[in-house]
Write an enzyme that holds these catalytic residues in place. Structure first.
Site, PDB file in Angstrom:
ATOM      1  N   ALA A  77       0.856  -1.197   0.000  1.00  0.00           N
ATOM      2  CA  ALA A  77       0.000   0.000   0.000  1.00  0.00           C
ATOM      3  C   ALA A  77       0.882   1.233   0.000  1.00  0.00           C
ATOM      4  O   ALA A  77       2.084   1.168   0.293  1.00  0.00           O
ATOM      5  CB  ALA A  77      -0.898   0.017   1.232  1.00  0.00           C
ATOM      6  N   TYR A 141      -6.263   8.891   2.743  1.00  0.00           N
ATOM      7  CA  TYR A 141      -5.697   7.542   2.950  1.00  0.00           C
ATOM      8  C   TYR A 141      -6.791   6.627   3.511  1.00  0.00           C
ATOM      9  O   TYR A 141      -7.009   5.514   3.017  1.00  0.00           O
ATOM     10  CB  TYR A 141      -4.508   7.605   3.921  1.00  0.00           C
TER      11      TYR A 141
HETATM   12  N1  LIG Z   1       2.337   1.193   9.352  1.00  0.00           N
HETATM   13  C1  LIG Z   1       1.232   1.397  10.047  1.00  0.00           C
HETATM   14  O1  LIG Z   1       1.231   2.084  11.074  1.00  0.00           O
HETATM   15  C2  LIG Z   1      -0.040   0.790   9.595  1.00  0.00           C
HETATM   16  C3  LIG Z   1      -0.146   0.073   8.405  1.00  0.00           C
HETATM   17  N2  LIG Z   1      -1.344  -0.448   8.026  1.00  0.00           N
HETATM   18  C4  LIG Z   1      -1.462  -1.208   6.781  1.00  0.00           C
HETATM   19  O2  LIG Z   1      -0.564  -2.323   6.872  1.00  0.00           O
HETATM   20  C5  LIG Z   1      -0.040  -2.641   5.586  1.00  0.00           C
HETATM   21  C6  LIG Z   1       1.459  -2.734   5.675  1.00  0.00           C
HETATM   22  O3  LIG Z   1       1.932  -1.507   6.177  1.00  0.00           O
HETATM   23  P1  LIG Z   1       3.514  -1.289   6.359  1.00  0.00           P
HETATM   24  O4  LIG Z   1       4.216  -2.585   6.380  1.00  0.00           O
HETATM   25  O5  LIG Z   1       3.704  -0.331   7.462  1.00  0.00           O
HETATM   26  O6  LIG Z   1       3.830  -0.551   4.986  1.00  0.00           O
HETATM   27  P2  LIG Z   1       5.250  -0.158   4.380  1.00  0.00           P
HETATM   28  O7  LIG Z   1       5.096   1.209   3.829  1.00  0.00           O
HETATM   29  O8  LIG Z   1       6.327  -0.477   5.331  1.00  0.00           O
HETATM   30  O9  LIG Z   1       5.371  -1.203   3.170  1.00  0.00           O
HETATM   31  C7  LIG Z   1       4.477  -1.156   2.097  1.00  0.00           C
HETATM   32  C8  LIG Z   1       5.171  -1.893   0.984  1.00  0.00           C
HETATM   33  O10 LIG Z   1       4.273  -1.925  -0.102  1.00  0.00           O
HETATM   34  C9  LIG Z   1       5.049  -1.775  -1.255  1.00  0.00           C
HETATM   35  N3  LIG Z   1       4.264  -1.287  -2.366  1.00  0.00           N
HETATM   36  C10 LIG Z   1       3.716  -0.067  -2.516  1.00  0.00           C
HETATM   37  N4  LIG Z   1       3.080  -0.011  -3.697  1.00  0.00           N
HETATM   38  C11 LIG Z   1       3.259  -1.207  -4.297  1.00  0.00           C
HETATM   39  C12 LIG Z   1       2.866  -1.760  -5.532  1.00  0.00           C
HETATM   40  N5  LIG Z   1       2.185  -1.039  -6.418  1.00  0.00           N
HETATM   41  N6  LIG Z   1       3.214  -3.036  -5.809  1.00  0.00           N
HETATM   42  C13 LIG Z   1       3.929  -3.765  -4.923  1.00  0.00           C
HETATM   43  N7  LIG Z   1       4.354  -3.302  -3.731  1.00  0.00           N
HETATM   44  C14 LIG Z   1       4.012  -2.031  -3.438  1.00  0.00           C
HETATM   45  C15 LIG Z   1       6.125  -0.774  -0.890  1.00  0.00           C
HETATM   46  O11 LIG Z   1       7.181  -0.941  -1.790  1.00  0.00           O
HETATM   47  P3  LIG Z   1       8.290   0.190  -1.932  1.00  0.00           P
HETATM   48  O12 LIG Z   1       9.214  -0.155  -0.805  1.00  0.00           O
HETATM   49  O13 LIG Z   1       8.857  -0.044  -3.288  1.00  0.00           O
HETATM   50  O14 LIG Z   1       7.588   1.514  -1.742  1.00  0.00           O
HETATM   51  C16 LIG Z   1       6.456  -1.188   0.532  1.00  0.00           C
HETATM   52  O15 LIG Z   1       7.529  -2.096   0.553  1.00  0.00           O
HETATM   53  C17 LIG Z   1      -0.565  -1.565   4.642  1.00  0.00           C
HETATM   54  O16 LIG Z   1      -1.668  -2.089   3.912  1.00  0.00           O
HETATM   55  C18 LIG Z   1      -1.034  -0.439   5.565  1.00  0.00           C
HETATM   56  O17 LIG Z   1      -2.106   0.292   4.998  1.00  0.00           O
HETATM   57  C19 LIG Z   1      -2.483  -0.302   8.782  1.00  0.00           C
HETATM   58  C20 LIG Z   1      -2.430   0.399   9.960  1.00  0.00           C
HETATM   59  C21 LIG Z   1      -1.204   0.952  10.464  1.00  0.00           C
HETATM   60  C1  LIG Z   2       5.640  13.171  13.689  1.00  0.00           C
HETATM   61  C2  LIG Z   2       4.837  13.312  14.951  1.00  0.00           C
HETATM   62  C3  LIG Z   2       3.842  12.409  15.225  1.00  0.00           C
HETATM   63  N1  LIG Z   2       3.114  12.555  16.344  1.00  0.00           N
HETATM   64  C4  LIG Z   2       2.044  11.611  16.644  1.00  0.00           C
HETATM   65  C5  LIG Z   2       0.871  11.705  15.677  1.00  0.00           C
HETATM   66  C6  LIG Z   2       0.391  10.273  15.544  1.00  0.00           C
HETATM   67  O1  LIG Z   2      -0.597   9.991  16.530  1.00  0.00           O
HETATM   68  C7  LIG Z   2       1.626   9.434  15.863  1.00  0.00           C
HETATM   69  C8  LIG Z   2       2.216   8.847  14.611  1.00  0.00           C
HETATM   70  O2  LIG Z   2       2.334   9.905  13.694  1.00  0.00           O
HETATM   71  P1  LIG Z   2       2.735   9.616  12.204  1.00  0.00           P
HETATM   72  O3  LIG Z   2       2.312  10.758  11.389  1.00  0.00           O
HETATM   73  O4  LIG Z   2       4.132   9.156  12.160  1.00  0.00           O
HETATM   74  O5  LIG Z   2       1.892   8.325  11.868  1.00  0.00           O
HETATM   75  P2  LIG Z   2       0.434   8.267  11.254  1.00  0.00           P
HETATM   76  O6  LIG Z   2       0.474   8.646   9.803  1.00  0.00           O
HETATM   77  O7  LIG Z   2      -0.522   8.961  12.100  1.00  0.00           O
HETATM   78  O8  LIG Z   2       0.239   6.679  11.393  1.00  0.00           O
HETATM   79  C9  LIG Z   2      -0.741   6.056  10.635  1.00  0.00           C
HETATM   80  O9  LIG Z   2      -0.089   5.318   9.614  1.00  0.00           O
HETATM   81  C10 LIG Z   2      -1.043   4.711   8.736  1.00  0.00           C
HETATM   82  C11 LIG Z   2      -0.293   3.869   7.718  1.00  0.00           C
HETATM   83  C12 LIG Z   2      -2.088   3.943   9.447  1.00  0.00           C
HETATM   84  O10 LIG Z   2      -2.701   3.057   8.861  1.00  0.00           O
HETATM   85  C13 LIG Z   2      -2.565   4.407  10.794  1.00  0.00           C
HETATM   86  O11 LIG Z   2      -3.012   3.299  11.580  1.00  0.00           O
HETATM   87  C14 LIG Z   2      -1.483   5.130  11.565  1.00  0.00           C
HETATM   88  O12 LIG Z   2      -0.557   4.199  12.082  1.00  0.00           O
HETATM   89  O13 LIG Z   2       2.576  10.304  16.481  1.00  0.00           O
HETATM   90  C15 LIG Z   2       3.350  13.581  17.269  1.00  0.00           C
HETATM   91  O14 LIG Z   2       2.661  13.690  18.294  1.00  0.00           O
HETATM   92  N2  LIG Z   2       4.344  14.457  17.020  1.00  0.00           N
HETATM   93  C16 LIG Z   2       5.101  14.374  15.891  1.00  0.00           C
HETATM   94  O15 LIG Z   2       6.003  15.216  15.689  1.00  0.00           O
END
Ligand SMILES: NC(=O)C1=CN([C@@H]2O[C@H](COP(=O)(O)OP(=O)(O)OC[C@H]3O[C@@H](n4cnc5c(N)ncnc54)[C@H](OP(=O)(O)O)[C@@H]3O)[C@@H](O)[C@H]2O)C=CC1
Ligand SMILES: Cc1cn([C@H]2C[C@H](O)[C@@H](COP(=O)(O)OP(=O)(O)O[C@H]3O[C@@H](C)C(=O)[C@@H](O)[C@H]3O)O2)c(=O)[nH]c1=O
Length: 303
Positions: A77, A141
């Site tokens: 994603a 998002y």
């Molecule tokens: N991180 C979080 O806090 C949270 C994440 N999620 C969900 O969990 C899942 C995993 O998140 P996370 O591991 O943190 O994500 P990351 O950003 O760490 O990894 C996402 C990966 O997806 C790859 N990607 C993006 N676009 C494509 C594509 N078109 N084809 C193939 N691969 C692709 C990226 O590749 P590249 O490295 O080349 O960009 C990257 O390696 C996601 O669906 C996210 O929405 C949900 C809640 C919280």
């Molecule tokens: C950068 C920053 C973040 N924060 C807080 C805001 C937020 O609650 C938390 C994380 O902030 P970030 O902007 O890094 O993360 P954020 O984009 O809010 O994280 C989200 O990522 C996507 C992929 C998801 O799917 C969500 O579940 C959630 O995890 O920290 C501060 O308080 N101060 C700061 O300077």
């Protein structure tokens, strides 16, 4: 029947943890895939990796027809929330159109699909949330991830949705930071940080999220599962725990809220998940936030 599990986005944080976990499972065949080159090639020379850009329908069709997985765990994603707000076309392509391609192929080839979703499909008006909560995203998002869920739920393939929140962990050759490392490194550098105390999350250790996804695929589970920790914390409270664990200066952590801290994309205030369904149906048991911090400390001290 031997399970052949294909992971999308295997270079990402969750993707790497899934590779680490599933490659150890007896009798399971693993296919790692991602858009770029394989970041785990040196770590796991025997890893079966195929390049797969999930936004490319022809690639999805040809790779799945060739590899014939029985299960897909879809982690790929666009996950930078602010970037999604400011670049909505690539966000929709990666987070929605890609899922439509995968759903189509899973229906054609009878593949069980585990789709990873987020608390950001919710408005943040109330939390923590059960699987039955009504979505209402407040940023693009979240809108894209809700649209993806709807495409999965409309599918005739076997599907499961794993919802998670604020994932933290350490990955190889990985550009993004996370709440634990960002706080630790800022305080170690003597930098003052403003951290919100009006957002509520159940932060998720990446290893626990991988375990939850594995339990869903292993059990051919169907439906929606909340996979996170069970501790409802604000980022401010998380930051204090990080400072405590690493014995760093808490005075550098300045309490903030929506009136003093803003980002390009609005964040839902109150989320976090109730995880009793995953605990009871899947035997899912996550780490506490403090245990998660300790695990990252062990991993960073050796890497
Ligand atoms: N991180 C979080 O806090 C949270 C994440 N999620 C969900 O969990 C899942 C995993 O998140 P996370 O591991 O943190 O994500 P990351 O950003 O760490 O990894 C996402 C990966 O997806 C790859 N990607 C993006 N676009 C494509 C594509 N078109 N084809 C193939 N691969 C692709 C990226 O590749 P590249 O490295 O080349 O960009 C990257 O390696 C996601 O669906 C996210 O929405 C949900 C809640 C919280
Ligand atoms: C950068 C920053 C973040 N924060 C807080 C805001 C937020 O609650 C938390 C994380 O902030 P970030 O902007 O890094 O993360 P954020 O984009 O809010 O994280 C989200 O990522 C996507 C992929 C998801 O799917 C969500 O579940 C959630 O995890 O920290 C501060 O308080 N101060 C700061 O300077």
């Amino acid at each position: 029947m031997t399970k052949r599990i294909l992971i999308t986005g295997s270079n990402g944080l969750l993707g790497q943890k899934l590779v680490e976990l599933i490659r150890q499972q007896p009798g399971v065949e693993l296919i790692a895939s991602s858009r770029g080159t394989n970041k785990l090639a040196a770590l796991y020379p025997d890893l079966h990796f195929v390049p797969l850009d999930v936004t490319d329908r022809a690639q999805v069709q040809s790779v799945l027809a060739a590899e014939r997985p029985t299960h897909i765990v879809h982690t790929a994603a666009m996950t930078n929330v602010d970037e999604c707000e400011l670049n909505q076309e690539p966000c929709w392509l990666q987070n929605v159109t890609a899922v439509e391609h995968l759903v189509e192929a899973c229906e054609q080839l009878s593949i069980h699909l585990t789709h990873v979703s987020t608390d950001f499909i919710f408005s943040g008006e109330q939390g923590p949330l059960s699987e039955e909560a009504v979505p209402g995203p407040v940023n693009f998002y979240g809108e894209s991830k809700l649209a993806a869920e709807r495409a999965v739920q409309a599918s005739t393939a076997q599907w499961a949705i794993v919802r998670t929140v604020l994932v933290y962990g350490i990955a190889h050759d990985y550009g993004r930071t996370n709440i634990v490392l960002w706080v630790r490194d800022s305080l170690r550098a003597g930098k003052q940080i403003n951290v919100v105390d009006d957002q509520f999350r159940t932060p998720t250790l990446a290893e626990d999220l991988a375990q939850g996804c594995w339990l869903v695929a292993k059990n051919d589970a169907a439906g929606i599962y909340n996979i996170s920790s069970s501790e409802l914390l604000t980022p401010y409270q998380m930051a204090l725990q990080v400072a405590e664990y690493f014995e760093l200066d808490k005075d550098l952590i300045v309490k903030a809220d929506g009136s003093t801290f803003s980002q390009p994309a609005k964040r839902p205030l109150r989320t976090g998940f109730i995880i009793t369904k995953a605990q009871q149906h899947l035997g899912y048991h996550p780490h506490t936030f403090e245990q998660g911090i300790a695990l990252l400390a062990q991993q960073t001290d050796v890497s």
